[in-house]
Design an enzyme around this catalytic site. Structure first.
Site, mmCIF file in Angstrom:
data_model
loop_
_atom_site.group_PDB
_atom_site.id
_atom_site.type_symbol
_atom_site.label_atom_id
_atom_site.label_comp_id
_atom_site.label_asym_id
_atom_site.label_seq_id
_atom_site.Cartn_x
_atom_site.Cartn_y
_atom_site.Cartn_z
ATOM 1 N N LYS A 12 3.243 14.504 -8.116
ATOM 2 C CA LYS A 12 4.106 14.857 -7.949
ATOM 3 C C LYS A 12 5.431 15.135 -8.681
ATOM 4 C CE LYS A 12 4.144 12.251 -3.291
ATOM 5 N NZ LYS A 12 4.950 11.450 -1.811
ATOM 6 N N ASP B 251 7.610 13.658 3.253
ATOM 7 C CA ASP B 251 7.918 12.774 3.002
ATOM 8 C C ASP B 251 8.419 12.386 4.356
ATOM 9 O OD1 ASP B 251 5.560 12.421 1.707
ATOM 10 O OD2 ASP B 251 6.611 11.271 -0.507
HETATM 11 N N1 LIG Z 1 3.946 5.141 3.412
HETATM 12 C C1 LIG Z 1 3.873 6.687 2.790
HETATM 13 O O1 LIG Z 1 4.142 7.372 3.166
HETATM 14 C C2 LIG Z 1 5.003 6.424 1.465
HETATM 15 C C3 LIG Z 1 5.540 7.443 0.842
HETATM 16 C C4 LIG Z 1 6.191 7.067 -0.560
HETATM 17 C C5 LIG Z 1 5.984 6.188 -0.649
HETATM 18 N N2 LIG Z 1 5.379 5.048 -0.289
HETATM 19 C C6 LIG Z 1 5.568 3.606 -0.828
HETATM 20 O O2 LIG Z 1 6.225 3.148 -1.115
HETATM 21 C C7 LIG Z 1 6.687 2.141 -2.363
HETATM 22 C C8 LIG Z 1 7.016 3.032 -3.620
HETATM 23 O O3 LIG Z 1 6.947 4.213 -3.437
HETATM 24 P P1 LIG Z 1 7.767 4.920 -5.038
HETATM 25 O O4 LIG Z 1 6.952 5.993 -5.279
HETATM 26 O O5 LIG Z 1 9.289 5.253 -4.579
HETATM 27 O O6 LIG Z 1 7.927 3.584 -6.298
HETATM 28 P P2 LIG Z 1 9.092 4.634 -6.933
HETATM 29 O O7 LIG Z 1 9.235 6.163 -7.477
HETATM 30 O O8 LIG Z 1 7.904 3.853 -8.464
HETATM 31 O O9 LIG Z 1 10.076 3.378 -7.134
HETATM 32 C C9 LIG Z 1 8.648 2.312 -7.350
HETATM 33 C C10 LIG Z 1 10.855 1.609 -6.650
HETATM 34 O O10 LIG Z 1 10.665 -0.245 -6.819
HETATM 35 C C11 LIG Z 1 11.853 -0.944 -7.280
HETATM 36 N N3 LIG Z 1 11.101 -2.118 -7.885
HETATM 37 C C12 LIG Z 1 9.985 -1.704 -9.006
HETATM 38 N N4 LIG Z 1 9.186 -2.870 -9.182
HETATM 39 C C13 LIG Z 1 11.079 -4.586 -8.992
HETATM 40 C C14 LIG Z 1 11.307 -5.335 -8.969
HETATM 41 N N5 LIG Z 1 10.256 -6.157 -9.458
HETATM 42 N N6 LIG Z 1 12.027 -6.386 -8.030
HETATM 43 C C15 LIG Z 1 12.897 -4.679 -7.928
HETATM 44 N N7 LIG Z 1 12.779 -3.458 -7.685
HETATM 45 C C16 LIG Z 1 11.948 -3.151 -8.209
HETATM 46 C C17 LIG Z 1 12.390 0.252 -8.463
HETATM 47 O O11 LIG Z 1 13.560 -0.314 -8.930
HETATM 48 P P3 LIG Z 1 13.427 0.182 -10.792
HETATM 49 O O12 LIG Z 1 14.228 1.137 -9.709
HETATM 50 O O13 LIG Z 1 15.480 -1.052 -10.879
HETATM 51 O O14 LIG Z 1 12.806 0.509 -11.312
HETATM 52 C C18 LIG Z 1 12.169 1.045 -7.758
HETATM 53 O O15 LIG Z 1 13.742 0.788 -6.737
HETATM 54 C C19 LIG Z 1 4.601 2.474 -3.009
HETATM 55 O O16 LIG Z 1 4.668 1.067 -2.436
HETATM 56 C C20 LIG Z 1 4.355 3.515 -2.298
HETATM 57 O O17 LIG Z 1 2.960 3.291 -1.894
HETATM 58 C C21 LIG Z 1 4.429 5.490 0.464
#
Ligand SMILES: NC(=O)c1ccc[n+]([C@@H]2O[C@H](COP(=O)([O-])OP(=O)(O)OC[C@H]3O[C@@H](n4cnc5c(N)ncnc54)[C@H](OP(=O)(O)O)[C@@H]3O)[C@@H](O)[C@H]2O)c1
Length: 282
Positions: A71, A108
């Protein structure tokens, strides 16, 4: 190949991608519209992304969706990205334009908002304070969508405070970054709380948050869709809150892609949602 068939090809590029439920959704719509076409999985290694994107046009694709890990990298490959993609910092959808050039955008946020509006028709972004937990790619799309809809107060909590601060600074508007320790209290008086972290996803620990401050009237939303009900949503449901899972966001981000690729506006029907949920639940 006729012209109409030529333009009914699309797919999703990712690595890995074989787990993606996107073909189920897009091929359902192709069937619904009685179209000749196909939406396919495109397993593309990171080193091959540029060549794969450039191959879309000669292969007759109208465009593609992008998922992990492409992405961000794709932004530097396509010929033009729109302002939304620049602000969110990622492309979720690529369109092959008539002259063969590639255009990238991010749908999104439309997915998150479209799902809320379909599932909770009375939902309003300005109904009260909103708390978003997480500051990754998903959160950026959620925050962008909430601002577009006229949110008046977004409390943004993230484990790494600097990332929440960066979103507040870049997006402008009524976003207040809050340190991780304040996540429990940040639910006080909200109209909606959104889990936009990866916590609660299959293979990950549950989101560590107490819900005692969450008003009974608040909506609890999660953008995760595997599992369908995260521990955060289960805890909210058990105490009587309305909940909304991440499947609808995934479904609703597909609609604007169809508008761009095929000039059609497919519908997220209860049957489609049920099929997706059944497939995810295994
Ligand atoms: N439904 C949909 O269409 C859709 C679209 C996009 C994403 N998603 C889902 O959303 C989720 C996140 O995706 P993303 O792309 O945003 O991921 P990302 O960019 O990697 O961000 C991950 C987030 O989770 C936090 N995090 C990770 N480990 C943690 C922990 N142990 N304790 C507290 N916070 C923690 C991170 O905090 P830090 O900044 O501190 O690392 C960050 O805020 C995934 O499950 C993905 O599949 C779904």
């Amino acid at each position: 190949m006729t012209d109409s068939e030529r333009h009914l090809l699309a797919g999703v590029m990712g690595w890995p991608v074989m787990h993606s439920r996107s073909p189920l959704m897009h091929n359902y719509w192709i069937g619904e519209h009685e179209l000749a076409g196909s939406y396919v999985l495109l397993p593309i290694e990171p080193e091959a992304l540029a060549a794969a994107l450039r191959a879309l046009q000669p292969l007759g694709f109208a465009g593609c969706n992008l998922t992990i890990p492409h992405k961000q990298e794709a932004m530097a490959i396509v010929d033009e990205v729109d302002e939304v993609a620049r602000i969110i910092g990622a492309i979720s959808c690529v369109v092959v334009r008539p002259d063969g050039s590639l255009f990238g955008t991010n749908n999104d946020w439309r997915g998150f908002i479209g799902n809320l509006k379909q599932d909770q028709p009375s939902w309003r972004a300005d109904a009260g304070p909103l708390t978003v937990i997480g500051a990754g790619g998903g959160s950026r799309a959620v925050c962008y969508g909430l601002l577009q809809e006229g949110a008046t107060e977004i409390r943004l909590v993230n484990r790494t405070y600097a990332r929440a601060e960066a979103i507040a600074a870049e997006f402008g508007g009524p976003i207040t970054p809050l340190p991780w320790e304040e996540r429990h209290d940040a639910l006080d008086g909200v109209a909606m709380a959104v889990n936009a972290t990866s916590q609660g996803m299959v293979g990950e620990a549950a989101l560590d948050i107490r819900l005692d401050r969450l008003p009974d009237t608040a909506l609890a939303a999660d953008i995760i869709y595997v599992p369908l009900e995260t521990p955060f949503l289960a805890a909210a449901r058990e105490r009587g809150n309305r909940t909304i899972n991440g499947v609808g966001m995934l479904l609703h981000q597909g609609r604007p892609a169809w508008k761009l690729w095929f000039d059609l506006e497919p519908v997220v029907t209860p049957e489609l949602r049920e099929r997706m949920e059944r497939s995810i639940a295994g």
